[in-house]
Scaffold this active site. Sequence first.
Site, mmCIF file in Angstrom:
data_model
loop_
_atom_site.group_PDB
_atom_site.id
_atom_site.type_symbol
_atom_site.label_atom_id
_atom_site.label_comp_id
_atom_site.label_asym_id
_atom_site.label_seq_id
_atom_site.Cartn_x
_atom_site.Cartn_y
_atom_site.Cartn_z
ATOM 1 N N ASN A 1 -13.159 114.479 -21.014
ATOM 2 C CA ASN A 1 -14.494 114.918 -20.597
ATOM 3 C C ASN A 1 -14.620 116.391 -20.963
ATOM 4 O O ASN A 1 -14.026 117.245 -20.317
ATOM 5 C CB ASN A 1 -14.621 114.707 -19.081
ATOM 6 C CG ASN A 1 -15.872 115.339 -18.498
ATOM 7 O OD1 ASN A 1 -16.796 115.704 -19.238
ATOM 8 N ND2 ASN A 1 -15.911 115.469 -17.180
ATOM 9 N N LYS B 1 -17.158 118.257 -20.738
ATOM 10 C CA LYS B 1 -18.117 118.982 -19.896
ATOM 11 C C LYS B 1 -19.050 119.828 -20.798
ATOM 12 O O LYS B 1 -19.370 119.385 -21.897
ATOM 13 C CB LYS B 1 -17.381 119.824 -18.847
ATOM 14 C CG LYS B 1 -16.326 118.996 -18.110
ATOM 15 C CD LYS B 1 -15.731 119.657 -16.902
ATOM 16 C CE LYS B 1 -14.750 118.701 -16.237
ATOM 17 N NZ LYS B 1 -14.194 119.213 -14.998
ATOM 18 N N HIS C 1 -20.001 112.000 -11.868
ATOM 19 C CA HIS C 1 -18.960 113.035 -11.832
ATOM 20 C C HIS C 1 -19.237 113.976 -10.660
ATOM 21 O O HIS C 1 -20.395 114.262 -10.355
ATOM 22 C CB HIS C 1 -18.925 113.800 -13.155
ATOM 23 C CG HIS C 1 -17.726 114.688 -13.255
ATOM 24 N ND1 HIS C 1 -17.671 115.908 -12.617
ATOM 25 C CD2 HIS C 1 -16.531 114.527 -13.861
ATOM 26 C CE1 HIS C 1 -16.478 116.455 -12.840
ATOM 27 N NE2 HIS C 1 -15.769 115.635 -13.599
ATOM 28 N N GLU D 1 -19.116 117.044 -10.391
ATOM 29 C CA GLU D 1 -19.920 118.231 -10.725
ATOM 30 C C GLU D 1 -21.408 117.887 -10.747
ATOM 31 O O GLU D 1 -22.254 118.716 -10.421
ATOM 32 C CB GLU D 1 -19.443 118.816 -12.065
ATOM 33 C CG GLU D 1 -18.095 119.515 -11.888
ATOM 34 C CD GLU D 1 -17.230 119.582 -13.127
ATOM 35 O OE1 GLU D 1 -17.735 119.337 -14.240
ATOM 36 O OE2 GLU D 1 -16.027 119.876 -12.971
ATOM 37 N N GLU E 1 -11.205 110.813 -8.885
ATOM 38 C CA GLU E 1 -10.987 112.237 -9.121
ATOM 39 C C GLU E 1 -11.144 113.007 -7.806
ATOM 40 O O GLU E 1 -12.279 113.282 -7.380
ATOM 41 C CB GLU E 1 -12.005 112.778 -10.128
ATOM 42 C CG GLU E 1 -11.955 112.090 -11.480
ATOM 43 C CD GLU E 1 -12.564 112.969 -12.563
ATOM 44 O OE1 GLU E 1 -11.847 113.337 -13.493
ATOM 45 O OE2 GLU E 1 -13.755 113.310 -12.441
ATOM 46 N N GLY F 1 -9.941 120.918 -12.139
ATOM 47 C CA GLY F 1 -9.967 122.279 -12.670
ATOM 48 C C GLY F 1 -9.162 123.282 -11.868
ATOM 49 O O GLY F 1 -9.279 124.491 -12.082
ATOM 50 N N SER G 1 -6.908 117.742 -13.077
ATOM 51 C CA SER G 1 -5.756 118.542 -13.502
ATOM 52 C C SER G 1 -4.656 117.723 -14.183
ATOM 53 O O SER G 1 -3.472 118.033 -14.042
ATOM 54 C CB SER G 1 -5.185 119.351 -12.328
ATOM 55 O OG SER G 1 -6.129 120.315 -11.899
ATOM 56 N N GLY H 1 -10.177 116.677 -18.163
ATOM 57 C CA GLY H 1 -11.166 117.705 -18.434
ATOM 58 C C GLY H 1 -10.598 118.777 -19.347
ATOM 59 O O GLY H 1 -10.531 118.637 -20.565
#
Length: 258
Positions: free
Chosen positions: A15, A17, A103, A105, A173, A179, A218, A239
Site C-alpha cells: 500500500n 498510500k 483503511h 487512515e 491492521e 507506521g 510495520s 505500507g
Amino acid sequence: MAGQKQERRPLVAGNWKMNGLKGSLSEITAIRDALSGPLAAVAADVLIAPPATVIASFAAAVAGTRLALGAQDCHAKPLGAHTGDISAEMLKDAGASAVIVGHSERRADHGETSAEVRAKAAAAHRAGLVAIVCIGETQGERAAGATLSVVSRQLKASLPKEINGANTVIAYEPVWAIGTGLIPTASDVEAVHAAIRQDLKDIAGAEGSSIRILYGGSVKPDNAATLLSVANVDGALVGGASLKASDFLAIVRAYEGK
Ligand code: PGA
C-alpha cells in the site's frame, strides 16, 4: 503453529498510500522482473496499490505478468456527481484488479464508517474487483482488552453480502502498529486471526475457510518471516516497506521454499 495455509495462496500486498509519481515505475518494474526471475518459484500472489494517478500507466507495464495492481479506496457509486471521487468501475478500467477499503487512515481522516466501507466493498464486487477490507483496533481499545470485540464488530459491519475467497481479502491492521515500528506478539496475531477466521466461517460458511486474512502494520524484511508463519496469517499488507522494491521483495521472500 500448523494452520490450514495450504488451501489459501498467500498474498503480499503493498500500500503506497500518498506516495509515488510516474518516476516510481522503476520500483514496479523491479518487482515485476524479480517475480519472473529470481522469485519465480515463490508461491504467493503479489500486488501493489499505488496512487490512482499512476494505475493506468503502471498497468501497461505489468500486463500479463504476476504483479497485480490495486487501488487504495473507491466510491460506493459507479458514477455521478461526486467531485473528486473515483468509482470501482474507473479503477477496474484503469487496470486495477483489487481495491483496499476501510483503511484506518480513511476511517480516521475521512470519518468513514463500517457501513460506508461495506458499501465500498460491495462496489468493488460489482465492478469485478477484489475488496481488501481493513479492520483493526486502536491502542486504547487494546489497552481496554477490547481487541477481539472491536475487530469482530468492524468485520461484521464492513463486509457486504456474498463474500468468498475470490472476491474478498481481510487485512487485520492494528491501528497502533501502522507506521510505528510496533508489532503485536505472534500469539496476539494468532488469537486475532483465529477469531476473524471463526467469524468468517460463521458469516460465509465453507467459503470462510478460503478467504485470506492478511496481517498489516510495520511489516518489515526482518519481521516478515515470523509474522507470516503464524496460523491463519495468509499474507501481509505492507505500507512503508513497500515503497522500495528491495524491501518489498525481501518480504515476499518469506514465502520462498514454502
Ligand atoms: P506500515 O503500513 O507497513 O507502514 O505500518 C501498513 C498499512 O497501513 O497498510
